[in-house]
Scaffold this motif. Structure first.
Motif, PDB file in Angstrom:
ATOM      1  N   MET A 134      -2.066   2.567   9.683  1.00 40.26           N
ATOM      2  CA  MET A 134      -0.037   2.269   8.713  1.00 40.26           C
ATOM      3  C   MET A 134      -0.099   1.466  10.295  1.00 40.26           C
ATOM      4  O   MET A 134      -0.365   1.998  11.482  1.00 40.26           O
ATOM      5  CB  MET A 134       0.219   3.282   8.880  1.00 40.26           C
ATOM      6  N   TRP A 135       0.973   0.496   9.788  1.00 41.09           N
ATOM      7  CA  TRP A 135       1.188  -0.530  11.351  1.00 41.09           C
ATOM      8  C   TRP A 135       2.382  -1.104  10.934  1.00 41.09           C
ATOM      9  O   TRP A 135       2.086  -2.370   9.891  1.00 41.09           O
ATOM     10  CB  TRP A 135       0.226  -1.568  11.915  1.00 41.09           C
ATOM     11  N   TRP A 136       3.780  -1.408  11.332  1.00 40.25           N
ATOM     12  CA  TRP A 136       4.391  -2.209  10.743  1.00 40.25           C
ATOM     13  C   TRP A 136       5.525  -1.560   9.505  1.00 40.25           C
ATOM     14  O   TRP A 136       5.410  -0.835   9.530  1.00 40.25           O
ATOM     15  CB  TRP A 136       4.616  -3.252  11.453  1.00 40.25           C
ATOM     16  N   ASN A 137       4.928  -2.191   8.825  1.00 46.63           N
ATOM     17  CA  ASN A 137       5.709  -1.529   7.045  1.00 46.63           C
ATOM     18  C   ASN A 137       4.494  -1.765   5.997  1.00 46.63           C
ATOM     19  O   ASN A 137       4.596  -1.617   5.176  1.00 46.63           O
ATOM     20  CB  ASN A 137       6.763  -2.610   7.161  1.00 46.63           C
ATOM     21  N   PHE A 138       2.741  -2.005   6.529  1.00 41.85           N
ATOM     22  CA  PHE A 138       1.591  -2.155   5.981  1.00 41.85           C
ATOM     23  C   PHE A 138       0.634  -0.250   6.663  1.00 41.85           C
ATOM     24  O   PHE A 138       0.564  -0.268   7.466  1.00 41.85           O
ATOM     25  CB  PHE A 138       0.597  -3.605   6.624  1.00 41.85           C
ATOM     26  N   VAL A 139       0.717  -0.426   4.827  1.00 40.35           N
ATOM     27  CA  VAL A 139      -0.276   0.639   4.876  1.00 40.35           C
ATOM     28  C   VAL A 139      -1.667  -0.290   4.106  1.00 40.35           C
ATOM     29  O   VAL A 139      -1.166  -0.120   3.426  1.00 40.35           O
ATOM     30  CB  VAL A 139       0.446   2.009   4.251  1.00 40.35           C
ATOM     31  N   ALA A 140      -2.477  -0.456   4.870  1.00 38.81           N
ATOM     32  CA  ALA A 140      -3.587  -0.433   4.726  1.00 38.81           C
ATOM     33  C   ALA A 140      -5.344   0.235   5.076  1.00 38.81           C
ATOM     34  O   ALA A 140      -5.237   1.732   5.618  1.00 38.81           O
ATOM     35  CB  ALA A 140      -3.956  -2.011   5.320  1.00 38.81           C
ATOM     36  N   GLY A 171       1.130  -1.035   0.108  1.00 38.79           N
ATOM     37  CA  GLY A 171       0.191  -0.338  -0.150  1.00 38.79           C
ATOM     38  C   GLY A 171       0.948   1.157   0.186  1.00 38.79           C
ATOM     39  O   GLY A 171       0.036   2.124   0.672  1.00 38.79           O
ATOM     40  N   LEU A 172       2.251   0.852  -0.356  1.00 36.44           N
ATOM     41  CA  LEU A 172       2.947   2.509  -0.450  1.00 36.44           C
ATOM     42  C   LEU A 172       3.985   2.932  -1.354  1.00 36.44           C
ATOM     43  O   LEU A 172       4.209   1.694  -1.708  1.00 36.44           O
ATOM     44  CB  LEU A 172       3.975   2.832   1.023  1.00 36.44           C
ATOM     45  N   GLN A 173       4.690   3.939  -1.399  1.00 31.73           N
ATOM     46  CA  GLN A 173       6.086   3.766  -2.138  1.00 31.73           C
ATOM     47  C   GLN A 173       7.436   4.619  -1.125  1.00 31.73           C
ATOM     48  O   GLN A 173       6.601   4.984  -0.223  1.00 31.73           O
ATOM     49  CB  GLN A 173       6.052   4.760  -3.206  1.00 31.73           C
ATOM     50  N   THR A 174       8.097   2.977  -1.150  1.00 33.12           N
ATOM     51  CA  THR A 174       9.423   4.191  -0.779  1.00 33.12           C
ATOM     52  C   THR A 174      10.691   4.743  -1.650  1.00 33.12           C
ATOM     53  O   THR A 174       9.954   4.704  -2.548  1.00 33.12           O
ATOM     54  CB  THR A 174      10.450   2.864   0.243  1.00 33.12           C
ATOM     55  N   SER A 194      -7.871  -1.548   6.398  1.00 29.31           N
ATOM     56  CA  SER A 194      -8.701  -2.254   7.897  1.00 29.31           C
ATOM     57  C   SER A 194      -7.779  -3.041   8.676  1.00 29.31           C
ATOM     58  O   SER A 194      -6.820  -3.031   7.997  1.00 29.31           O
ATOM     59  CB  SER A 194      -9.560  -2.526   7.733  1.00 29.31           C
ATOM     60  N   GLY A 195      -7.933  -3.169   9.445  1.00 31.20           N
ATOM     61  CA  GLY A 195      -7.208  -3.582  10.855  1.00 31.20           C
ATOM     62  C   GLY A 195      -7.076  -5.689  10.265  1.00 31.20           C
ATOM     63  O   GLY A 195      -5.923  -6.176  10.269  1.00 31.20           O
ATOM     64  N   GLU A 196      -8.346  -5.974   9.608  1.00 39.71           N
ATOM     65  CA  GLU A 196      -8.144  -7.193   8.875  1.00 39.71           C
ATOM     66  C   GLU A 196      -6.940  -7.624   8.128  1.00 39.71           C
ATOM     67  O   GLU A 196      -6.815  -8.273   7.468  1.00 39.71           O
ATOM     68  CB  GLU A 196      -9.348  -7.351   8.508  1.00 39.71           C
ATOM     69  N   GLU A 197      -7.215  -5.939   6.986  1.00 44.92           N
ATOM     70  CA  GLU A 197      -6.292  -6.448   6.001  1.00 44.92           C
ATOM     71  C   GLU A 197      -4.778  -6.681   5.956  1.00 44.92           C
ATOM     72  O   GLU A 197      -3.778  -6.947   5.856  1.00 44.92           O
ATOM     73  CB  GLU A 197      -6.624  -4.825   5.000  1.00 44.92           C
ATOM     74  N   ILE A 198      -4.507  -5.557   7.329  1.00 44.51           N
ATOM     75  CA  ILE A 198      -3.374  -5.643   7.863  1.00 44.51           C
ATOM     76  C   ILE A 198      -2.832  -6.482   8.628  1.00 44.51           C
ATOM     77  O   ILE A 198      -1.299  -7.399   8.990  1.00 44.51           O
ATOM     78  CB  ILE A 198      -3.096  -5.055   9.471  1.00 44.51           C
ATOM     79  N   ALA A 199      -3.532  -7.682   9.196  1.00 49.91           N
ATOM     80  CA  ALA A 199      -3.401  -9.102  10.196  1.00 49.91           C
ATOM     81  C   ALA A 199      -2.934 -10.390   9.191  1.00 49.91           C
ATOM     82  O   ALA A 199      -2.368 -10.555   9.225  1.00 49.91           O
ATOM     83  CB  ALA A 199      -5.064  -9.369  11.001  1.00 49.91           C
ATOM     84  N   ARG A 200      -3.618 -10.181   7.922  1.00 51.69           N
ATOM     85  CA  ARG A 200      -3.675 -10.730   6.249  1.00 51.69           C
ATOM     86  C   ARG A 200      -1.952 -10.693   5.939  1.00 51.69           C
ATOM     87  O   ARG A 200      -2.012 -12.033   5.917  1.00 51.69           O
ATOM     88  CB  ARG A 200      -4.944 -10.989   5.565  1.00 51.69           C
ATOM     89  N   ALA A 201      -1.437  -9.291   6.110  1.00 51.68           N
ATOM     90  CA  ALA A 201      -0.853  -9.502   5.388  1.00 51.68           C
ATOM     91  C   ALA A 201       0.361  -9.998   5.490  1.00 51.68           C
ATOM     92  O   ALA A 201       1.495 -10.190   5.659  1.00 51.68           O
ATOM     93  CB  ALA A 201      -0.332  -8.099   4.883  1.00 51.68           C
ATOM     94  N   ARG A 202       0.540  -9.827   7.331  1.00 51.58           N
ATOM     95  CA  ARG A 202       1.455 -10.099   8.358  1.00 51.58           C
ATOM     96  C   ARG A 202       1.441 -11.309   8.277  1.00 51.58           C
ATOM     97  O   ARG A 202       2.580 -12.591   8.367  1.00 51.58           O
ATOM     98  CB  ARG A 202       0.653  -9.770   9.961  1.00 51.58           C
ATOM     99  N   GLU A 203       0.775 -12.555   8.200  1.00 52.31           N
ATOM    100  CA  GLU A 203       0.001 -13.643   8.510  1.00 52.31           C
ATOM    101  C   GLU A 203       1.092 -14.018   7.466  1.00 52.31           C
ATOM    102  O   GLU A 203       1.919 -15.241   6.983  1.00 52.31           O
ATOM    103  CB  GLU A 203      -1.549 -14.181   8.011  1.00 52.31           C
ATOM    104  N   GLU A 204       0.809 -13.958   5.787  1.00 59.97           N
ATOM    105  CA  GLU A 204       1.227 -14.256   4.601  1.00 59.97           C
ATOM    106  C   GLU A 204       3.013 -14.139   4.376  1.00 59.97           C
ATOM    107  O   GLU A 204       3.517 -14.405   4.111  1.00 59.97           O
ATOM    108  CB  GLU A 204       0.269 -13.396   3.784  1.00 59.97           C
ATOM    109  N   TRP A 205       3.515 -12.794   5.275  1.00 65.93           N
ATOM    110  CA  TRP A 205       4.574 -13.056   5.362  1.00 65.93           C
ATOM    111  C   TRP A 205       5.524 -13.571   6.181  1.00 65.93           C
ATOM    112  O   TRP A 205       6.152 -13.954   5.658  1.00 65.93           O
ATOM    113  CB  TRP A 205       4.448 -10.949   5.896  1.00 65.93           C
TER     114      TRP A 205
END
Length: 323
Positions: free
Chosen positions: A270-276, A82-85, A278-289
């Motif tokens: 925004m949490w850790w290295n994710f921009v999303a 969800g971002l550009q660095t 919803s919290g559900e989207e963050i949790a899913r990205a964390r699990e997939e990583w």
């Protein structure tokens, strides 16, 4: 670059309730955060009371650090969505690797731009043979809804447009968006500006701005007065909206970064290295990583990848209201 906090705080961003429609002068100081094995950064965004400037949602300033006898920057493989660095250096070099197979050394005043889109992983490190000093900034740009699931990409631009002023005492390198008549080749998905302003001692200049943009200035080196406010290296002056120009005066040779853009209206989490969104989207990205089921692999880094920390007990929700 990564947020390496082992207990990262969730941040709700976006919306326009904290955007000043009129010019202001809010001086922000950075919070010192460890980054990797031997680097400390000053985190200017998100900050208490200020979470975004335009689409800019994360700003770290680091150095100048003497790393002659140190490994320098060592950031293991980690994910983004969800971002550009934006990697920006004044001194030193950073070797970028990512899950697309990109391998590129970014040098001073060259643009290293990674668009995560739906998912990407990367690492950043000082090369084995590196310069004595390391000094730069790492920034994130939030992607709008229409672009945040796009395919990931990496760009490197060594030839960037310049704007001069103050009878030659100002040289502005435009690395994102546009300033005056100069437009960066870097891909941007919202109206914004990122420019590095180098000023010689005694220079006074008035920089043209867009009234509908909100702005901030990050001090990199020397002593620069921004609209009458002296800004020391490692601090950032938030300027609000409604400005047609910005007065700058250099009491010594120095440099600042101008960041700005249209206020970002969408609500973000925004949490850790994710921009999303919803919290559900963050949790899913964390699990997939953490399980290795998405993001791909970064090859060539000498070390293990960085696992995502535990999620906070409280739900992650975007908040805010319209201005």
């Amino acid at each position: 670059m990564s947020n390496l906090d082992t207990r990262p705080r969730p941040t709700t961003c976006g919306g326009r309730e904290d955007v000043s429609a009129a010019p202001v002068r809010d001086l922000l100081t950075g919070r010192v955060v460890p980054l990797g094995e031997s680097t400390e950064v000053r985190r200017l965004l998100p900050n208490l009371g200020r979470r975004m400037v335009g689409a800019w949602c994360f700003v770290d300033h680091y150095g100048p650090d003497d790393i002659a006898d140190e490994p320098g920057m060592q950031v293991p493989p980690h994910p983004h969505i969800g971002l550009q660095t934006v990697s920006w250096l004044h001194e030193g070099e950073v070797l970028h690797r990512d899950s697309l197979g990109s391998l590129r050394t970014v040098r001073p005043r060259e643009l290293g731009l990674m668009t995560s889109g739906r998912a990407i992983a990367h690492s950043e490190e000082s090369p084995r043979e590196h310069a004595r000093l390391l000094h730069g900034a790492q920034l994130w740009v939030a992607l709008p809804e229409a672009q945040r699931h796009r395919e990931p990409s990496f760009e490197h631009h060594a030839d960037l447009p310049l704007v001069t002023g103050g009878q030659g005492g100002l040289q502005a390198t435009v690395f994102m968006g546009g300033l005056d008549t100069a437009v960066s080749p870097g891909s941007a998905f919202t109206p914004l500006i990122g420019a590095d302003l180098a000023l010689t001692e005694g220079t006074e200049v008035r920089l043209p701005l867009e009234r509908d943009f909100e702005y901030a200035v990050l001090a990199m080196a020397g002593r620069i007065d921004v609209d009458g406010v002296p800004v020391e290296p490692g601090s950032m002056l938030y300027l609000g909206c409604g400005r047609a120009e910005l007065p700058l005066r250099a009491d010594s040779e120095g440099s600042v970064m101008l960041l700005g853009g249209e206020p970002f209206e969408e609500r973000l989490v925004m949490w850790w290295n994710f921009v999303a969104r919803s919290g559900e989207e963050i949790a899913r990205a964390r699990e997939e990583w953490n399980t290795g089921t998405a993001f791909g692999a970064v090859h060539g880094y000498d070390g293990d990848r960085l696992l995502a920390p535990e999620l906070p007990a409280t739900p992650l929700r975007p908040r805010g209201r319209e201005r």
